[in-house]
Structure formats: C-alpha cells, structure tokens
Design an enzyme around this catalytic site. Structure first.
Site, PDB file in Angstrom:
ATOM      1  N   TYR A  85      24.955 -18.774  -8.399  1.00 23.92           N
ATOM      2  CA  TYR A  85      25.511 -17.435  -8.678  1.00 23.92           C
ATOM      3  C   TYR A  85      26.502 -17.022  -7.597  1.00 23.92           C
ATOM      4  N   SER A  86      26.054 -17.078  -6.331  1.00 15.82           N
ATOM      5  CA  SER A  86      26.944 -16.576  -5.277  1.00 15.82           C
ATOM      6  C   SER A  86      28.157 -17.488  -5.103  1.00 15.82           C
ATOM      7  N   ALA A  87      27.970 -18.804  -5.358  1.00 21.02           N
ATOM      8  CA  ALA A  87      29.118 -19.721  -5.264  1.00 21.02           C
ATOM      9  C   ALA A  87      30.138 -19.407  -6.351  1.00 21.02           C
ATOM     10  N   PHE A 100      24.355  -3.157 -16.417  1.00 16.99           N
ATOM     11  CA  PHE A 100      23.711  -2.177 -15.525  1.00 16.99           C
ATOM     12  C   PHE A 100      24.759  -1.341 -14.772  1.00 16.99           C
ATOM     13  N   ASN A 103      11.002  -7.369   0.935  1.00 17.39           N
ATOM     14  CA  ASN A 103      10.527  -7.218  -0.443  1.00 17.39           C
ATOM     15  C   ASN A 103       9.100  -6.679  -0.493  1.00 17.39           C
ATOM     16  N   GLY A 106      16.367 -22.102  -2.210  1.00 17.16           N
ATOM     17  CA  GLY A 106      17.522 -21.647  -1.417  1.00 17.16           C
ATOM     18  C   GLY A 106      17.532 -20.141  -1.187  1.00 17.16           C
ATOM     19  N   THR A 123      26.021  -9.980 -23.929  1.00 18.98           N
ATOM     20  CA  THR A 123      25.044 -11.049 -23.697  1.00 18.98           C
ATOM     21  C   THR A 123      23.664 -10.394 -23.646  1.00 18.98           C
ATOM     22  N   THR A 139      30.036  -9.309  -4.826  1.00 19.31           N
ATOM     23  CA  THR A 139      28.714  -9.144  -4.215  1.00 19.31           C
ATOM     24  C   THR A 139      28.697  -9.547  -2.742  1.00 19.31           C
ATOM     25  N   ASP A 140      27.731  -9.002  -2.009  1.00 19.64           N
ATOM     26  CA  ASP A 140      27.573  -9.410  -0.601  1.00 19.64           C
ATOM     27  C   ASP A 140      27.017 -10.831  -0.484  1.00 19.64           C
ATOM     28  N   GLU A 141      26.481 -11.374  -1.608  1.00 18.10           N
ATOM     29  CA  GLU A 141      25.862 -12.710  -1.532  1.00 18.10           C
ATOM     30  C   GLU A 141      26.872 -13.803  -1.202  1.00 18.10           C
ATOM     31  N   LYS A 172      30.608 -16.439  -7.711  1.00 20.06           N
ATOM     32  CA  LYS A 172      31.263 -15.181  -7.350  1.00 20.06           C
ATOM     33  C   LYS A 172      32.263 -15.409  -6.212  1.00 20.06           C
ATOM     34  N   ALA A 202      29.891 -10.390 -15.698  1.00 19.49           N
ATOM     35  CA  ALA A 202      29.444 -11.588 -14.972  1.00 19.49           C
ATOM     36  C   ALA A 202      28.057 -11.964 -15.442  1.00 19.49           C
TER      37      ALA A 202
HETATM   38  P1  NAD Z   1      24.540  -7.179 -15.612  1.00 24.18           P
HETATM   39  O1  NAD Z   1      24.041  -8.577 -15.761  1.00 24.18           O
HETATM   40  O2  NAD Z   1      23.600  -6.029 -15.767  1.00 24.18           O
HETATM   41  O3  NAD Z   1      25.727  -6.937 -16.666  1.00 24.18           O
HETATM   42  C1  NAD Z   1      26.728  -7.872 -16.898  1.00 24.18           C
HETATM   43  C2  NAD Z   1      27.540  -7.414 -18.105  1.00 24.18           C
HETATM   44  O4  NAD Z   1      28.582  -8.388 -18.304  1.00 24.18           O
HETATM   45  C3  NAD Z   1      26.739  -7.344 -19.412  1.00 24.18           C
HETATM   46  O5  NAD Z   1      27.083  -6.184 -20.122  1.00 24.18           O
HETATM   47  C4  NAD Z   1      27.162  -8.593 -20.159  1.00 24.18           C
HETATM   48  O6  NAD Z   1      27.105  -8.458 -21.568  1.00 24.18           O
HETATM   49  C5  NAD Z   1      28.608  -8.758 -19.676  1.00 24.18           C
HETATM   50  N1  NAD Z   1      29.054 -10.147 -19.774  1.00 24.18           N
HETATM   51  C6  NAD Z   1      28.406 -11.264 -19.302  1.00 24.18           C
HETATM   52  N2  NAD Z   1      29.111 -12.366 -19.617  1.00 24.18           N
HETATM   53  C7  NAD Z   1      30.222 -11.941 -20.269  1.00 24.18           C
HETATM   54  C8  NAD Z   1      31.348 -12.607 -20.837  1.00 24.18           C
HETATM   55  N3  NAD Z   1      31.437 -13.940 -20.816  1.00 24.18           N
HETATM   56  N4  NAD Z   1      32.321 -11.858 -21.392  1.00 24.18           N
HETATM   57  C9  NAD Z   1      32.225 -10.514 -21.426  1.00 24.18           C
HETATM   58  N5  NAD Z   1      31.178  -9.837 -20.944  1.00 24.18           N
HETATM   59  C10 NAD Z   1      30.195 -10.534 -20.371  1.00 24.18           C
HETATM   60  O7  NAD Z   1      25.284  -7.161 -14.223  1.00 24.18           O
HETATM   61  P2  NAD Z   1      25.319  -6.012 -13.096  1.00 24.18           P
HETATM   62  O8  NAD Z   1      24.114  -6.138 -12.260  1.00 24.18           O
HETATM   63  O9  NAD Z   1      25.658  -4.729 -13.717  1.00 24.18           O
HETATM   64  O10 NAD Z   1      26.556  -6.526 -12.220  1.00 24.18           O
HETATM   65  C11 NAD Z   1      27.885  -6.184 -12.564  1.00 24.18           C
HETATM   66  C12 NAD Z   1      28.839  -6.794 -11.566  1.00 24.18           C
HETATM   67  O11 NAD Z   1      28.558  -6.319 -10.268  1.00 24.18           O
HETATM   68  C13 NAD Z   1      28.745  -8.326 -11.489  1.00 24.18           C
HETATM   69  O12 NAD Z   1      30.042  -8.822 -11.323  1.00 24.18           O
HETATM   70  C14 NAD Z   1      27.900  -8.573 -10.257  1.00 24.18           C
HETATM   71  O13 NAD Z   1      28.236  -9.811  -9.665  1.00 24.18           O
HETATM   72  C15 NAD Z   1      28.310  -7.406  -9.386  1.00 24.18           C
HETATM   73  N6  NAD Z   1      27.297  -6.958  -8.424  1.00 24.18           N
HETATM   74  C16 NAD Z   1      26.021  -6.661  -8.839  1.00 24.18           C
HETATM   75  C17 NAD Z   1      25.096  -6.169  -7.923  1.00 24.18           C
HETATM   76  C18 NAD Z   1      23.694  -5.812  -8.337  1.00 24.18           C
HETATM   77  O14 NAD Z   1      22.878  -5.481  -7.481  1.00 24.18           O
HETATM   78  N7  NAD Z   1      23.349  -5.814  -9.617  1.00 24.18           N
HETATM   79  C19 NAD Z   1      25.473  -5.991  -6.589  1.00 24.18           C
HETATM   80  C20 NAD Z   1      26.780  -6.329  -6.193  1.00 24.18           C
HETATM   81  C21 NAD Z   1      27.678  -6.787  -7.128  1.00 24.18           C
HETATM   82  O1  DAU Z   2      23.075  -8.534  -3.112  1.00 22.51           O
HETATM   83  C1  DAU Z   2      23.679  -8.258  -4.338  1.00 22.51           C
HETATM   84  C2  DAU Z   2      22.995  -9.028  -5.431  1.00 22.51           C
HETATM   85  O2  DAU Z   2      21.726  -8.411  -5.635  1.00 22.51           O
HETATM   86  C3  DAU Z   2      23.782  -9.065  -6.737  1.00 22.51           C
HETATM   87  O3  DAU Z   2      24.988  -9.753  -6.523  1.00 22.51           O
HETATM   88  C4  DAU Z   2      22.978  -9.748  -7.843  1.00 22.51           C
HETATM   89  O4  DAU Z   2      23.701  -9.693  -9.069  1.00 22.51           O
HETATM   90  C5  DAU Z   2      21.661  -9.019  -7.977  1.00 22.51           C
HETATM   91  O5  DAU Z   2      20.865  -9.662  -8.963  1.00 22.51           O
HETATM   92  C6  DAU Z   2      20.922  -8.971  -6.644  1.00 22.51           C
HETATM   93  O6  DAU Z   2      20.484 -10.305  -6.258  1.00 22.51           O
HETATM   94  P1  DAU Z   2      19.028 -10.586  -5.643  1.00 22.51           P
HETATM   95  O7  DAU Z   2      18.695 -11.996  -5.855  1.00 22.51           O
HETATM   96  O8  DAU Z   2      18.919 -10.035  -4.265  1.00 22.51           O
HETATM   97  O9  DAU Z   2      18.171  -9.608  -6.622  1.00 22.51           O
HETATM   98  P2  DAU Z   2      16.748  -9.824  -7.318  1.00 22.51           P
HETATM   99  O10 DAU Z   2      16.339  -8.507  -7.893  1.00 22.51           O
HETATM  100  O11 DAU Z   2      16.732 -11.004  -8.214  1.00 22.51           O
HETATM  101  O12 DAU Z   2      15.781 -10.149  -6.100  1.00 22.51           O
HETATM  102  C7  DAU Z   2      15.634  -9.235  -5.017  1.00 22.51           C
HETATM  103  C8  DAU Z   2      14.690  -9.880  -4.023  1.00 22.51           C
HETATM  104  O13 DAU Z   2      13.381  -9.962  -4.621  1.00 22.51           O
HETATM  105  C9  DAU Z   2      15.064 -11.310  -3.663  1.00 22.51           C
HETATM  106  O14 DAU Z   2      14.754 -11.548  -2.306  1.00 22.51           O
HETATM  107  C10 DAU Z   2      14.170 -12.175  -4.559  1.00 22.51           C
HETATM  108  C11 DAU Z   2      12.924 -11.309  -4.699  1.00 22.51           C
HETATM  109  N1  DAU Z   2      12.184 -11.443  -5.979  1.00 22.51           N
HETATM  110  C12 DAU Z   2      12.895 -11.330  -7.147  1.00 22.51           C
HETATM  111  C13 DAU Z   2      12.245 -11.462  -8.362  1.00 22.51           C
HETATM  112  C14 DAU Z   2      13.029 -11.368  -9.656  1.00 22.51           C
HETATM  113  C15 DAU Z   2      10.813 -11.638  -5.973  1.00 22.51           C
HETATM  114  O15 DAU Z   2      10.174 -11.716  -4.917  1.00 22.51           O
HETATM  115  N2  DAU Z   2      10.179 -11.752  -7.181  1.00 22.51           N
HETATM  116  C16 DAU Z   2      10.828 -11.695  -8.379  1.00 22.51           C
HETATM  117  O16 DAU Z   2      10.184 -11.835  -9.445  1.00 22.51           O
END
Ligand code: NAD
Ligand code: DAU
Length: 350
Positions: free
Chosen positions: A156-158, A12, A255, A289, A37, A131-133, A160, A84
């Site tokens: 996950y957050s642990a 993403f 949410n 959690g 993946t 991540t902020d987590e 990271k 990740a």
């Molecule tokens: P995502 O899950 O959409 O994408 C992860 C990508 O990493 C995928 O393309 C996957 O194929 C690749 N990948 C996974 N395991 C792999 C491996 N072993 N070797 C090589 N490639 C691998 O993730 P995202 O939401 O785009 O997040 C990207 C980064 O940003 C992560 O490090 C995440 O912790 C961080 N982050 C995400 C958010 C969020 O809201 N999504 C917020 C803050 C930080």
């Molecule tokens: O804060 C940054 C993080 O944000 C990133 O590091 C993570 O990679 C990313 O996945 C995201 O984590 P969250 O757990 O906050 O995102 P998620 O979209 O899974 O959930 C957002 C909120 O919505 C959370 O409070 C859980 C809730 N939720 C999520 C799902 C999937 C629901 O209520 N129902 C659901 O089905």
C-alpha cells in the site's frame, strides 16, 4: 461555475471532503468521481446528493479512456484526488489492485488533466491526497517532515509513494500545477470497519473479540476526519504549487492504549460495567512488515496556511462512538456480503 472533480468521494475521507466543498462553495460544481468499490458508499453522501452543485460520476480511474472522456465532458479546473485502495492488510494479501488503482489510476488522472488543460495552467490545480506511510517507520522518537526521505514498507505505502513521485514528476517535467499532502491516521464517522477504530467499535458492540496485532505496541497519530477535510480545503486553495504539506493530529497512541480507552467509552455508552469490553481484547499474529510508529510534524501547514485541528481525541473519540451507535443501518449495510468474506480470510488463520 468552476468544476472540481473529487475522486474517491464515496469513501471515508472523500465523503467528508465532498460534503465540505458542496456546502461551503456553492459556486463550485463538485463532481464526485468514484468506482464504488467495496469501500465506496453513496449512503455517506445522502445529505448532499440533491444539492444543485453536486454530481456523481461512476467511473474507474484505471480506465484511461473513460477518465479522458469524463475530463473532456466536465472541463474541470481542479482535481482533488483521493480515490485509492487504502487498506494495508488488503495490500499484503493482494497487491495488484493497489498497483492498478493507486499508481496506474493516478497516472491516468494526471494524463487526463494534462491533456484537458493543454499547457494553460493558470487557475488550474491537481491536488494529490497521500499518506504519512510513504515515510516508513519511526523508532521511539522523531517525526516525519516534508523533507524526510521516502521509505515505504508495505505494498500500500509503496503504491502511494510511487503515485507521489509521479505527481511530482508531472510538475517538474510538464509544469502541471500540482500540490500534495501526506496525512496521518484519520478516524471519525463513515470509516469502513476493516480499519482499527470502527472494527473495534463494531466488535465491542457485538461482544466479539477485538484482534490486536502483535503486542499492541505500534503507535499511530490520529486525526479527526473533518479536520483532515479542513486541511485539504486549505491546501487546495492556499497551498503553493509543487509543494508538499504534512497533516497530523499531534496525537500519538499505542494501539493497546487506544483500544483500552475505546473500551472504557463503549462501556459507558452501552451501560456496561467498567472493564467488560476490555475482556474482548485478543492478541493475534502480527501484520507482516508492521510499521512501528508514525508521527507527523505539521508545522509547515500550521504556520504557512493557518490550519489547526479543531477537536482533541478526548472529544473526537466519544463523538465517533456516538455516530456508530446512532447509525446501525450504515454499519449493517457495509458489513454484509463482500466484507464478510474478506473478514473471514483476514482473520481465520490468526
Ligand atoms: P477509502 O478506502 O475509504 O475510500 C476509497 C474510495 O476510492 C472509495 O470510495 C472507492 O470506491 C474509491 N475507489 C477505489 N478504487 C477506485 C478506482 N479504481 N476508481 C475510482 N474510485 C476508486 O479510503 P480513505 O480512507 O477515505 O482514503 C482516501 C485517500 O486518503 C486515499 O488516497 C488514502 O491513501 C488517503 N489517506 C487515508 C488516510 C486514512 O487514515 N484513511 C490517511 C492519509 C491518507
Ligand atoms: O497513516 C495513514 C494510514 O492510516 C492511511 O494511509 C491508511 O489508508 C489507513 O488505513 C491507516 O493505515 P493503518 O495501517 O495505520 O490503519 P489500520 O486501521 O489498518 O491499523 C491501525 C493500527 O492498528 C496498525 O498499527 C495495525 C493495527 N491493527 C489493525 C487492525 C485492522 C490491529 O492491531 N488489529 C486490526 O485488526
């Protein structure tokens, strides 16, 4: 040409970072290193796949020998590390993949960079995207600062947090030129529909229940993904070595309020009577959690590096909905096969 390896570029956020760097920096050769993946999708990068300065490298960061070989072959001067396992719920049902990719995978990259650069740090940079987590969960007030103590509470957050510590350890111990950022929740195009916003868009469209964990009172701070990519660009080029930058949207939503707003937008876009989509909201068993609230203070990034988010939520959310409605093929492709099995496991007992 300077070679920059971007890991996780088929995911993403990574795909938005790759696109930005390929288009904005024709003098860089951008190598997208990704294992593809379930979350990696090269369709995300169709518009840049034929660019002269873009190269895809299929590699798994848990494979130390392969990563060393890739670094030796490309001789990168920079690494932007996003690869990740990123979904909290998956980390609860299967933590080991998170330990392997997020911790071991990061160390493999650090080792490969250290070996390739061999003490010649000038002009080199290892950027770890986090991540902020890692900071844990806030009560009703307060913010996460760069100085906030780590208190991760999900596998996950642990994982990271652990990778962040290792990146800093390589800076202090070996002098590896590193920089780290910790960002809040992203939203926007190409977001995998296991995460709240795209999951809800997809389910509203299909007239399916929208699962809200607990009472929907948890708070997240949402940032448009291209604004995160712009922040990553700024930190990669202007961030101080050994420094950490918090990135956030200053945009907190419970949410339930967020989903109600999304339902309203979806009713308008789909030509449904107002209130139709809200009826799909279903409260389900809470996430184990479940962190109550995240809120990021990104003053350091704004004042030191001049970054500002470009879109408000009121602009970014309808724009995101438009993208999903216009990209049915993308959704159909990513919601088939493996993802459907995961969806059954995740929600069948709720
Ligand atoms: P995502 O899950 O959409 O994408 C992860 C990508 O990493 C995928 O393309 C996957 O194929 C690749 N990948 C996974 N395991 C792999 C491996 N072993 N070797 C090589 N490639 C691998 O993730 P995202 O939401 O785009 O997040 C990207 C980064 O940003 C992560 O490090 C995440 O912790 C961080 N982050 C995400 C958010 C969020 O809201 N999504 C917020 C803050 C930080
Ligand atoms: O804060 C940054 C993080 O944000 C990133 O590091 C993570 O990679 C990313 O996945 C995201 O984590 P969250 O757990 O906050 O995102 P998620 O979209 O899974 O959930 C957002 C909120 O919505 C959370 O409070 C859980 C809730 N939720 C999520 C799902 C999937 C629901 O209520 N129902 C659901 O089905």
């Amino acid at each position: 040409m300077k070679t920059i390896i971007i890991t996780g570029g088929a995911g993403f956020i990574g795909s938005h970072v790759v696109r930005r760097f390929v288009n904005k920096y024709p003098d860089y050769k951008i190598v997208n290193l990704d294992a593809l993946t379930y979350a990696g999708n090269l369709e995300n990068l169709k518009d840049v796949e034929n660019a002269n300065n873009y190269q895809f490298e299929h590699a798994d960061i848990t494979d130390a020998a392969k990563i060393k070989e890739v670094f030796a072959r490309y001789q990168p001067v920079g690494v932007v590390h996003l690869a990740a396992e990123s979904h909290v719920d998956r980390s609860i049902s299967g933590p080991m993949a998170f330990v392997e990719t997020n911790i071991i995978g990061t160390v493999n990259l650090l080792n490969a960079a250290r070996e390739t650069w061999n003490g010649e740090w000038e002009g080199k940079r290892f950027y770890h995207v986090s991540t902020d987590e890692v900071y844990g969960s806030l009560g009703e007030t307060g913010f996460f600062y760069e100085t906030t103590a780590y208190d991760p509470r999900s596998p996950y957050s642990a994982s990271k947090a652990s990778s962040d510590h290792l990146v800093r350890a390589y800076y202090h111990t070996y002098g590896l030129p590193v920089v780290i950022s910790n960002c809040s929740n992203n939203y926007g195009p190409n977001h995998f529909p296991e995460k709240l916003i795209p999951l809800a868009i997809h389910r509203i469209q299909n007239n399916e229940e929208i699962p809200i964990y607990g009472k929907g009172e948890n708070v997240r701070d949402w940032l448009y993904v291209e604004d995160h990519a712009a922040a990553i660009d700024a930190v990669f080029h202007k961030g101080g070595l050994g420094e950490t930058y918090n990135i956030g949207g200053n945009n907190e939503w419970t949410n339930i309020d967020l989903i109600r707003l999304l339902c309203k937008i979806m009713d308008q876009k789909l030509g449904r009577e107002e209130g139709t989509s809200e009826k799909l909201i279903t409260f389900v068993k809470d996430r184990a959690g479940h962190d109550l609230r995240y809120a990021i203070d990104s003053t350091k990034l704004k004042t030191e590096l001049g970054w500002e988010p470009s879109l408000t939520f009121e602009e970014g959310l309808p724009k995101t909905v438009d993208w999903y409605l216009a990209n049915q093929d993308w959704l159909n492709h990513v919601t088939s096969g493996e993802y459907q099995n995961y969806f059954k496991q995740q929600y069948q007992e709720r």
